[in-house]
Design a protein around this motif. Structure first.
Motif, PDB file in Angstrom:
ATOM      1  N   GLU A 150       0.820  -1.209   0.000  1.00 45.49           N
ATOM      2  CA  GLU A 150       0.000   0.000   0.000  1.00 45.49           C
ATOM      3  C   GLU A 150       0.859   1.266   0.000  1.00 45.49           C
ATOM      4  N   VAL A 151       2.009   1.194   0.653  1.00 37.31           N
ATOM      5  CA  VAL A 151       2.943   2.324   0.619  1.00 37.31           C
ATOM      6  C   VAL A 151       3.385   2.587  -0.819  1.00 37.31           C
ATOM      7  N   ILE A 152       3.817   1.518  -1.496  1.00 44.60           N
ATOM      8  CA  ILE A 152       4.320   1.647  -2.861  1.00 44.60           C
ATOM      9  C   ILE A 152       3.221   2.104  -3.812  1.00 44.60           C
ATOM     10  N   GLY A 153       2.068   1.477  -3.726  1.00 44.48           N
ATOM     11  CA  GLY A 153       0.972   1.813  -4.628  1.00 44.48           C
ATOM     12  C   GLY A 153       0.465   3.231  -4.443  1.00 44.48           C
ATOM     13  N   THR A 154       0.339   3.669  -3.197  1.00 40.05           N
ATOM     14  CA  THR A 154      -0.131   5.025  -2.938  1.00 40.05           C
ATOM     15  C   THR A 154       0.913   6.050  -3.359  1.00 40.05           C
ATOM     16  N   PHE A 155       2.176   5.688  -3.218  1.00 39.52           N
ATOM     17  CA  PHE A 155       3.251   6.550  -3.724  1.00 39.52           C
ATOM     18  C   PHE A 155       3.090   6.762  -5.226  1.00 39.52           C
ATOM     19  N   PHE A 156       2.859   5.661  -5.959  1.00 36.02           N
ATOM     20  CA  PHE A 156       2.625   5.767  -7.405  1.00 36.02           C
ATOM     21  C   PHE A 156       1.487   6.736  -7.694  1.00 36.02           C
ATOM     22  N   LEU A 157       0.368   6.535  -7.012  1.00 31.37           N
ATOM     23  CA  LEU A 157      -0.839   7.315  -7.277  1.00 31.37           C
ATOM     24  C   LEU A 157      -0.617   8.802  -7.028  1.00 31.37           C
ATOM     25  N   VAL A 158      -0.043   9.128  -5.895  1.00 28.09           N
ATOM     26  CA  VAL A 158       0.126  10.535  -5.523  1.00 28.09           C
ATOM     27  C   VAL A 158       1.233  11.194  -6.340  1.00 28.09           C
ATOM     28  N   PHE A 159       2.350  10.511  -6.499  1.00 26.30           N
ATOM     29  CA  PHE A 159       3.470  11.114  -7.222  1.00 26.30           C
ATOM     30  C   PHE A 159       3.122  11.329  -8.694  1.00 26.30           C
ATOM     31  N   ILE A 160       2.579  10.311  -9.331  1.00 30.03           N
ATOM     32  CA  ILE A 160       2.261  10.421 -10.758  1.00 30.03           C
ATOM     33  C   ILE A 160       1.038  11.305 -10.990  1.00 30.03           C
ATOM     34  N   GLY A 161      -0.027  11.056 -10.248  1.00 28.42           N
ATOM     35  CA  GLY A 161      -1.258  11.805 -10.447  1.00 28.42           C
ATOM     36  C   GLY A 161      -1.118  13.271 -10.091  1.00 28.42           C
ATOM     37  N   THR A 162      -0.655  13.540  -8.878  1.00 28.64           N
ATOM     38  CA  THR A 162      -0.496  14.924  -8.465  1.00 28.64           C
ATOM     39  C   THR A 162       0.588  15.620  -9.275  1.00 28.64           C
ATOM     40  N   GLY A 163       1.647  14.888  -9.590  1.00 25.52           N
ATOM     41  CA  GLY A 163       2.706  15.454 -10.416  1.00 25.52           C
ATOM     42  C   GLY A 163       2.203  15.882 -11.779  1.00 25.52           C
ATOM     43  N   THR A 164       1.330  15.069 -12.362  1.00 26.64           N
ATOM     44  CA  THR A 164       0.734  15.430 -13.647  1.00 26.64           C
ATOM     45  C   THR A 164      -0.083  16.708 -13.525  1.00 26.64           C
ATOM     46  N   ALA A 165      -0.873  16.793 -12.455  1.00 26.71           N
ATOM     47  CA  ALA A 165      -1.723  17.969 -12.256  1.00 26.71           C
ATOM     48  C   ALA A 165      -0.904  19.240 -12.078  1.00 26.71           C
ATOM     49  N   VAL A 166       0.166  19.155 -11.303  1.00 31.51           N
ATOM     50  CA  VAL A 166       0.947  20.345 -10.976  1.00 31.51           C
ATOM     51  C   VAL A 166       1.888  20.748 -12.105  1.00 31.51           C
ATOM     52  N   LEU A 167       2.584  19.765 -12.662  1.00 31.22           N
ATOM     53  CA  LEU A 167       3.623  20.069 -13.638  1.00 31.22           C
ATOM     54  C   LEU A 167       3.104  20.191 -15.066  1.00 31.22           C
ATOM     55  N   SER A 168       2.030  19.450 -15.389  1.00 27.86           N
ATOM     56  CA  SER A 168       1.561  19.420 -16.773  1.00 27.86           C
ATOM     57  C   SER A 168       0.095  19.774 -16.934  1.00 27.86           C
ATOM     58  N   GLY A 169      -0.569  20.122 -15.838  1.00 32.94           N
ATOM     59  CA  GLY A 169      -2.004  20.371 -15.883  1.00 32.94           C
ATOM     60  C   GLY A 169      -2.423  21.409 -16.899  1.00 32.94           C
ATOM     61  N   ASN A 170      -1.657  22.479 -17.014  1.00 35.71           N
ATOM     62  CA  ASN A 170      -1.993  23.540 -17.966  1.00 35.71           C
ATOM     63  C   ASN A 170      -1.858  23.087 -19.412  1.00 35.71           C
ATOM     64  N   VAL A 171      -1.081  22.031 -19.622  1.00 39.57           N
ATOM     65  CA  VAL A 171      -0.853  21.520 -20.978  1.00 39.57           C
ATOM     66  C   VAL A 171      -1.833  20.401 -21.319  1.00 39.57           C
ATOM     67  N   VAL A 172      -1.970  19.438 -20.420  1.00 37.51           N
ATOM     68  CA  VAL A 172      -2.778  18.249 -20.722  1.00 37.51           C
ATOM     69  C   VAL A 172      -4.248  18.428 -20.352  1.00 37.51           C
ATOM     70  N   GLY A 173      -4.564  19.399 -19.504  1.00 44.84           N
ATOM     71  CA  GLY A 173      -5.947  19.664 -19.149  1.00 44.84           C
ATOM     72  C   GLY A 173      -6.550  18.601 -18.243  1.00 44.84           C
ATOM     73  N   THR A 174      -7.860  18.677 -18.074  1.00 42.46           N
ATOM     74  CA  THR A 174      -8.566  17.761 -17.178  1.00 42.46           C
ATOM     75  C   THR A 174      -8.428  16.314 -17.620  1.00 42.46           C
ATOM     76  N   LEU A 175      -8.496  16.066 -18.924  1.00 43.34           N
ATOM     77  CA  LEU A 175      -8.355  14.699 -19.429  1.00 43.34           C
ATOM     78  C   LEU A 175      -6.992  14.130 -19.060  1.00 43.34           C
ATOM     79  N   GLY A 176      -5.953  14.929 -19.248  1.00 44.34           N
ATOM     80  CA  GLY A 176      -4.611  14.462 -18.935  1.00 44.34           C
ATOM     81  C   GLY A 176      -4.422  14.200 -17.455  1.00 44.34           C
ATOM     82  N   ILE A 177      -4.990  15.071 -16.620  1.00 42.56           N
ATOM     83  CA  ILE A 177      -4.898  14.873 -15.172  1.00 42.56           C
ATOM     84  C   ILE A 177      -5.615  13.594 -14.779  1.00 42.56           C
ATOM     85  N   GLY A 178      -6.815  13.411 -15.337  1.00 38.45           N
ATOM     86  CA  GLY A 178      -7.562  12.192 -15.053  1.00 38.45           C
ATOM     87  C   GLY A 178      -6.808  10.947 -15.466  1.00 38.45           C
ATOM     88  N   LEU A 179      -6.175  11.010 -16.627  1.00 37.52           N
ATOM     89  CA  LEU A 179      -5.392   9.865 -17.095  1.00 37.52           C
ATOM     90  C   LEU A 179      -4.170   9.625 -16.217  1.00 37.52           C
TER      91      LEU A 179
END
Length: 219
Positions: free
Chosen positions: A8-37
């Motif tokens: 659960e530590v590893i899996g939640t790390f994946f989720l937060v690092f990749i998901g939140t990272g996408t939102a913060v670093l690329s959100g303006n580029v990829v938009g809501t669809l990209g964040i969701g993906l």
């Protein structure tokens, strides 16, 4: 038990690092669809790797639903949630380090604030979206509904929910997903954190009861 917590530590790390990272670093580029993906693909990866060990809950609302459906005990519930908190903090901590090194702003790191919607509305949105996600998870992981496409179904559901959630509440549906970034960001994110913890838990509880009643998902 230790292996499940570590998974659960590893899996939640994946989720937060990749998901939140996408939102913060690329959100303006990829938009809501990209964040969701970003979040959807992260949970798919977790489901197909550590899922065989812990089931890849990655979310206290999901773990609460499993507890209500008697698919794990109280001790396992505690181990899972502690693992999820640790994994989320590690994921956010690494992101905070990266953001600090590149001198980028971190205002959007938490995504636990809402504008243009009332507190009641935000609560209902987070509760409802969590209930949908958890209902799907309870369904596809039950003995009757389990298939080889569980990870895909869950990942696409999480992706889909972002289309509604991101514009309204920033989309959390996961207490640890909100807790860990709020710790690093503070401010409004911390003051409104209660909603992003309580609403998903209520949604998970509702989904557990509905799934148990309609789909007999209780072990």
């Amino acid at each position: 038990m230790v292996k499940k917590g570590l998974a659960e530590v590893i899996g939640t790390f994946f989720l937060v690092f990749i998901g939140t990272g996408t939102a913060v670093l690329s959100g303006n580029v990829v938009g809501t669809l990209g964040i969701g993906l970003g979040f959807g693909l992260a949970i798919m990866v977790a489901a197909n790797t550590i899922g065989q060990i812990s089931g890849a809950h990655l979310n206290p609302a999901v773990t609460l639903a499993f507890l209500v459906n008697k698919r794990l005990d109280v001790q396992e519930f505690i181990v899972y949630v502690v693992g999820q908190i640790i994994g989320a903090i590690l994921g956010t901590g690494l992101l905070r380090l990266i953001l600090g090194m590149t001198d980028l702003g971190v205002d959007n790191l938490a995504q636990t604030t809402y504008q243009g919607i009332s507190t009641t509305g935000a609560f209902i949105i987070e509760m409802t979206l969590t209930a949908i996600l958890v209902f799907v998870i309870m369904s596809v992981t039950s003995k009757k509904g389990e298939t080889s496409y569980n990870g895909l179904a869950i990942g696409l559901t999480l992706t889909m929910l972002h289309f509604i959630g991101v514009p309204l509440t920033g989309m959390s549906v996961n207490p640890v997903r909100s807790l860990s970034p709020a710790i690093f960001v503070g401010g409004d994110a911390m003051s409104q954190l209660w909603l992003y913890i309580l609403a998903p838990l209520v949604g998970g509880l509702i989904a557990a009861v509905i799934a148990k009643t309609l789909l007999q998902t209780e072990e």
